[in-house]
Scaffold this motif. Sequence first.
Motif, short mmCIF file in Angstrom:
data_model
loop_
_atom_site.label_atom_id
_atom_site.label_comp_id
_atom_site.label_asym_id
_atom_site.label_seq_id
_atom_site.Cartn_x
_atom_site.Cartn_y
_atom_site.Cartn_z
N SER A 91 12.85 -12.67 18.57
CA SER A 91 12.52 -11.66 17.56
C SER A 91 12.75 -10.22 17.75
N ALA A 92 13.25 -9.66 16.68
CA ALA A 92 13.77 -8.28 16.64
C ALA A 92 12.86 -7.41 16.26
N PHE A 93 11.82 -8.07 15.63
CA PHE A 93 10.63 -6.87 15.10
C PHE A 93 10.10 -6.11 16.06
N VAL A 94 9.43 -5.13 15.50
CA VAL A 94 8.83 -3.98 16.57
C VAL A 94 7.26 -4.37 16.53
N ALA A 152 2.23 -7.43 7.46
CA ALA A 152 1.72 -8.43 8.06
C ALA A 152 0.70 -8.10 9.13
N GLY A 153 0.78 -6.62 9.71
CA GLY A 153 -0.12 -6.25 10.74
C GLY A 153 -0.49 -4.94 10.50
N GLY A 154 -0.14 -4.48 9.50
CA GLY A 154 -0.63 -3.15 9.10
C GLY A 154 -1.54 -2.69 8.07
N LEU A 155 -1.94 -3.45 7.46
CA LEU A 155 -2.61 -3.35 6.17
C LEU A 155 -3.92 -2.10 6.49
N THR A 156 -4.06 -1.17 5.72
CA THR A 156 -5.24 -0.32 5.83
C THR A 156 -6.42 -0.67 4.95
N THR A 157 -6.11 -1.35 3.89
CA THR A 157 -7.11 -1.65 3.00
C THR A 157 -8.08 -2.54 3.50
N THR A 158 -9.48 -2.44 3.70
CA THR A 158 -10.31 -3.12 4.61
C THR A 158 -11.24 -3.75 3.52
N CYS A 159 -12.01 -4.82 4.21
CA CYS A 159 -13.04 -5.38 3.43
C CYS A 159 -14.19 -5.74 4.73
N LYS A 160 -15.22 -5.80 4.06
CA LYS A 160 -16.47 -5.99 5.10
C LYS A 160 -17.68 -6.73 4.70
N LYS A 161 -17.85 -7.78 5.22
CA LYS A 161 -18.95 -8.76 4.76
C LYS A 161 -20.58 -8.17 4.93
N ILE A 162 -21.09 -7.90 3.71
CA ILE A 162 -22.38 -7.29 3.72
C ILE A 162 -23.27 -8.16 3.03
N GLY A 163 -24.08 -8.89 3.38
CA GLY A 163 -25.06 -9.99 2.79
C GLY A 163 -23.93 -11.03 2.32
N GLU A 171 16.57 -5.48 5.31
CA GLU A 171 16.45 -5.71 6.74
C GLU A 171 15.41 -6.43 7.24
N ILE A 172 14.20 -6.44 6.53
CA ILE A 172 13.27 -7.27 7.00
C ILE A 172 13.58 -8.98 6.78
N ASN A 173 14.09 -9.27 5.66
CA ASN A 173 14.60 -10.71 5.49
C ASN A 173 15.70 -10.96 6.42
N THR A 174 16.55 -9.76 6.84
CA THR A 174 17.55 -10.26 7.78
C THR A 174 17.00 -10.38 8.91
N LEU A 175 15.96 -9.81 9.28
CA LEU A 175 15.30 -10.22 10.90
C LEU A 175 14.53 -11.46 10.84
N ILE A 176 14.06 -11.80 9.74
CA ILE A 176 13.61 -13.20 9.54
C ILE A 176 14.53 -14.32 9.86
N VAL A 177 15.76 -14.14 9.27
CA VAL A 177 16.91 -15.15 9.44
C VAL A 177 17.32 -14.94 10.90
N GLU A 212 0.84 -1.22 0.09
CA GLU A 212 0.02 0.09 -0.06
C GLU A 212 0.92 1.40 0.12
N PRO A 213 0.38 2.41 -0.36
CA PRO A 213 1.16 3.72 -0.39
C PRO A 213 1.76 3.77 0.95
N GLU A 214 1.56 3.46 2.08
CA GLU A 214 1.95 3.81 3.36
C GLU A 214 2.49 2.49 4.01
N VAL A 215 2.11 1.51 3.40
CA VAL A 215 2.49 0.19 4.10
C VAL A 215 3.15 -0.82 3.09
N GLY A 216 4.66 -1.16 3.43
CA GLY A 216 5.30 -1.99 2.77
C GLY A 216 5.69 -3.07 3.52
N SER A 217 6.76 -2.86 4.54
CA SER A 217 7.39 -4.02 5.30
C SER A 217 6.12 -4.52 6.29
N ALA A 218 5.47 -3.50 6.67
CA ALA A 218 4.30 -3.76 7.81
C ALA A 218 3.25 -4.27 7.54
#
Length: 453
Positions: free
Chosen positions: A450-453, A207-218, A436-442, A199-205
């Motif tokens: 876990s050194a992830f914030v 896993a826990g920071g997606l701002t695009t939403t979905c909502k079940k209606i019917g 950086e993200i892949n380094t923290l996974i290893v 997303e425009p403001e969400v790359g590495s984050a």
Amino acid sequence: MANIFSSLKNAYNLFKHVDFDKLEALSKKVDLPKMVETISSLDDKQIQGMMKMMGGSGKKRELPPIEGDFYHLGDEALKDEDRQLQLKVRAFLEKEVKPIVNHYWNKAEFPFEIIPKLAELNICGLTYKGYGCPGKSNLMEGILAMEMARIDTSISTFFGVQSGLAMGSIYLCGSETQKQQWLPLMQQFKIIGSFGLTEPEVGSAAAGGLTTTCKKIGDKWVLNGQKKWIGNATFADILIIWARDEGDGEVKGFIVKKDNPGFTVEKMQDKMALRIVQNGIITLTNCEVEEVDRLQNANSFKDTAKVLQMTRAGVAWQAVGCARGAYENALEYTRTRKQFGKPIASFQLIQNHLVEMLSNLTAMQTLCFRLSQLQDQGLLKDEHASLAKVFCSLRTRDVVSKAREVMGGNGILLEYNVARFVADAEAIYSYEGTKEINTLIVGRAITGFSAFV
């Protein structure tokens, strides 16, 4: 009289190729009689050595083939059938893609005419079983990713989005009905797919920071938000969109069609890398998606991560291909480019650069071969793919930098290809998880912390 004519004939043959103007100029610089006397005193071996030094041996120098697979890993690892497929894909890329790629890269446009030709190769969805897919090994898939990136990383990325991210999402997370509906058509490139996570403001984050939403209606889902950097987005028929459920907070996946109400896409402009890839900014405004188009087995980000793990190995192979293309182009250039009267490949410093490039390339290849073997054995873990992505994207940067260096000023000209590899290496370095993200996974895997914030 016959002897006189014979002597005249010999004299004519001796002097008919002599440039007397050059001979006169030379006589002003050296003592010609003394030089002739010195040369006449040399034995045959000494004369042959002198002629070789002057490039007058008469024998054409046979140079070794330009080969980026220095340890012959492909020869050893592939069955004859797979080796022939590799060579078939290589021939296609050399004939159909290489001649046009700089033109399209410069214009930031996609060569749509190659899509039907790609389909004829029957390599899309290479590792999937069923649905018209070939069911080949992950090793073979990696090698073909390398072959594509060796000519152009953009084409390899287009193919990776279609065959890996888009088809892979349906293959791993879709229902059987969804697989039957979409995978055969995508395998034949009759349907083009895309994958929308970043997303425009969400790359590495993501896993826990997606701002695009979905909502079940019917019996429908309503999606809202934006996606950015989405490859193939401007011309894809279907797009895999990942969104966070407003109800349970979990990430879910959807098959969004290009004509869905509330879906719009804008082409990203002014990229310096992967210019052939048509990246888009997607806007979802109350975009309605039927329940049947929700990926039925995507219920959390862990399911999304399965797709990313599978394709991250392919990105490591892309890095190998990008490095190999740069190395082979640079090597060819240094063998034909002359300075100070001889090819620059004969200079010690140039050879040092070439050997360092080859060392990095060979290390990357051997790592990726083992990575694909683990994948084929069902032993691949996130940290395995992440280590390969970190190492290969770093080393590719080094290889393309040295390739550009040995080419001097010509290294920044598109016509010599290396400039394109230099630019595209920067995209490989960032996508499918930053260093950086892949380094923290290893790091998490080897330390237990876990050194992830």
